[in-house]
Design a protein around this motif. Structure first.
Motif, PDB file in Angstrom:
ATOM      1  N   GLY A 168       0.913  -1.118  -0.064  1.00  0.00           N
ATOM      2  CA  GLY A 168      -0.036  -0.017  -0.036  1.00  0.00           C
ATOM      3  C   GLY A 168       0.789   1.219  -0.120  1.00  0.00           C
ATOM      4  N   ALA A 169       1.915   1.152   0.806  1.00  0.00           N
ATOM      5  CA  ALA A 169       2.864   2.502   0.674  1.00  0.00           C
ATOM      6  C   ALA A 169       3.475   2.639  -0.393  1.00  0.00           C
ATOM      7  N   ALA A 170       3.861   1.612  -1.140  1.00  0.00           N
ATOM      8  CA  ALA A 170       4.658   1.497  -2.363  1.00  0.00           C
ATOM      9  C   ALA A 170       3.573   2.020  -3.361  1.00  0.00           C
ATOM     10  N   TYR A 171       2.482   1.602  -3.278  1.00  0.00           N
ATOM     11  CA  TYR A 171       1.383   2.260  -4.358  1.00  0.00           C
ATOM     12  C   TYR A 171       1.203   3.732  -4.180  1.00  0.00           C
ATOM     13  N   LEU A 172       0.982   4.367  -2.887  1.00  0.00           N
ATOM     14  CA  LEU A 172       0.580   5.504  -2.435  1.00  0.00           C
ATOM     15  C   LEU A 172       1.912   6.317  -2.892  1.00  0.00           C
ATOM     16  N   LEU A 173       3.107   5.949  -2.656  1.00  0.00           N
ATOM     17  CA  LEU A 173       4.485   6.576  -3.100  1.00  0.00           C
ATOM     18  C   LEU A 173       4.522   6.861  -4.627  1.00  0.00           C
ATOM     19  N   LYS A 174       4.167   5.769  -5.316  1.00  0.00           N
ATOM     20  CA  LYS A 174       4.309   5.411  -6.770  1.00  0.00           C
ATOM     21  C   LYS A 174       3.431   6.801  -7.458  1.00  0.00           C
ATOM     22  N   ALA A 175       2.309   6.935  -6.802  1.00  0.00           N
ATOM     23  CA  ALA A 175       1.348   7.972  -7.077  1.00  0.00           C
ATOM     24  C   ALA A 175       1.876   9.419  -7.095  1.00  0.00           C
ATOM     25  N   ASN A 176       2.894   9.388  -6.013  1.00  0.00           N
ATOM     26  CA  ASN A 176       3.589  10.438  -5.813  1.00  0.00           C
ATOM     27  C   ASN A 176       4.930  10.794  -6.135  1.00  0.00           C
TER      28      ASN A 176
END
Ligand SMILES: [Zn+2]
Ligand SMILES: [Zn+2]
Length: 378
Positions: free
Chosen positions: A105-113
């Motif tokens: 989840g953290a990886a997806y959130l950071l990827k979006a940013n």
């Protein structure tokens, strides 16, 4: 963004929980994680991990690493949840399925940013925490190369899902294993004077060992020495030649660890010697204790407060955690987030509160993003 990521992460959690895999056998888990990362276009580092995955977002330095463990335990699940383990005798009873999903989840959130990142975030989906071999394997293949700070999270069933706990200094124990062999001389049980009885000597050793924590180490320093196996003899009327023992030593600091090792050796060898026998202590180093860096614990606690977590006190535990190995190479902190299970870790009915997943993912993403900014200041 969280709205589109949450269902993917939830799905991953359910899938991992239903399909647990033991330490160093996380082949299907690894495939699933790779697929998840590829679908989000997150680059995978091919460092030759046997199982587990290492991935990255952003570019350049500094580099912050986030670590989750991915393995399950040889326990038959007894919970009645709808997504219970489909593999008999294997279960995610330590919540590593949760840690893995939170990190994804953290990886997806950071990827979006990604454009906003002031450096690189590396994700360590580490195998084999339960047998303490995964962190060493990851370090060996270069997972920490270039890393400036590392953070890890374990769920804590005793905390509610809005609570966070950590502490500077020792967080988990040095987990060492011992074996003791006492060699006497076998004899007829009716004529003990003609032999040297290793059972009586072994019993004295077991008792004397308990004085290490009570008489030779300060009461303020936690020490546990447990003899968990004592084997000798095979019938009622023969004094055997050999007694074999096994056990574990738990301490919190390198100094106390060394002192206990020396004292244990003294007791084993000298008690045996004084009674005419020979004894040998074999000591097997397990993972060292986690020694959290104060600055990074403060940092984690401050962000937790900003995110709405209640920061609570944490007493060091005498359990082990192989995240400790990373902290020997790179500064950082290990923290707990509440998972609010009515059952303890490693219990066959252990069940996490899934509502903690997305807040925890957000929290880890912020730790990484703000950690890069913090590192750039120095
Ligand atoms: Zn565990
Ligand atoms: Zn665990």
């Amino acid at each position: 963004m969280t709205d589109t990521i949450a269902p993917i992460v939830e799905q991953l959690f359910l899938d991992l929980h239903k399909n647990p895999e033991l330490s160093n056998q996380e082949f299907e888990t690894t495939k699933k994680l790779r697929t998840c990362l590829e679908q989000a276009n997150i680059r995978i580092l091919e460092l030759g991990a046997k199982t587990g995955v290492i991935a990255e977002i952003g570019s350049g330095s500094p580099v912050v690493a986030l670590r989750a463990d991915i393995d399950a335990l040889p326990i038959d699940e007894q919970s009645d949840c709808q997504y219970r383990s489909t593999k008999q005798g294997i279960m995610h009873a330590c919540g590593h399925d949760l840690h893995t999903s939170v990190l994804m989840g953290a990886a997806y959130l950071l990827k979006a940013n990604e454009q906003q990142l002031k450096g690189t975030v590396r994700f360590l989906f580490q195998p084999a925490e339960e047998n303490f071999s995964g962190a060493l394997h990851f370090i060996e293949i270069g997972a920490l190369n270039g890393v400036d700070a590392i953070f890890g999270m374990h769920n804590n069933p005793n905390l509610t899902i809005n609570q966070m706990a950590s502490r500077a200094g020792p967080f988990s124990a040095n987990v060492d294993r011992i074996e003791i062999t006492v060699k006497g001389i076998g004899a007829h049980a009716a004529r003990p004077e003609s032999g040297i009885d290793p059972i009586v000597i072994g019993a004295q050793i077991v008792n004397a060992i308990q004085t290490i924590s009570s008489r030779t180490i300060s009461g303020l320093d936690p020490v546990v020495v447990s003899i968990t196996k004592f084997l000798g003899g095979n019938t009622w009327n023969v004094i055997p030649e050999i007694v074999e023992m096994e056990g574990t030593v738990r301490t919190l600091t390198p100094d106390i660890r060394l002192k206990v090792k020396q004292q244990l050796t003294n007791i084993v060898e000298n008690i045996a010697f004084s009674m005419g026998a020979e004894a040998e202590l074999r000591w097997f180093d397990g993972p060292p204790s986690i020694i959290n860096v104060a600055k990074w614990v403060d940092f984690c606690q401050n962000i937790a407060k900003q995110e709405g977590y209640e920061v609570v006190d944490f007493q060091p535990q005498l359990g082990g955690e192989d995240f400790a190995h990373y902290l020997h190479h790179v500064p950082g902190a290990f923290i707990n987030l509440g998972s609010q299970s009515p059952y303890a870790l490693h219990h066959p009915k252990f069940l996490v509160n899934r509502n903690m997943i997305m807040p925890a993912a957000n929290y880890l993403a912020n730790l990484a993003q703000l950690g890069l900014i913090e590192l750039a200041k120095h």
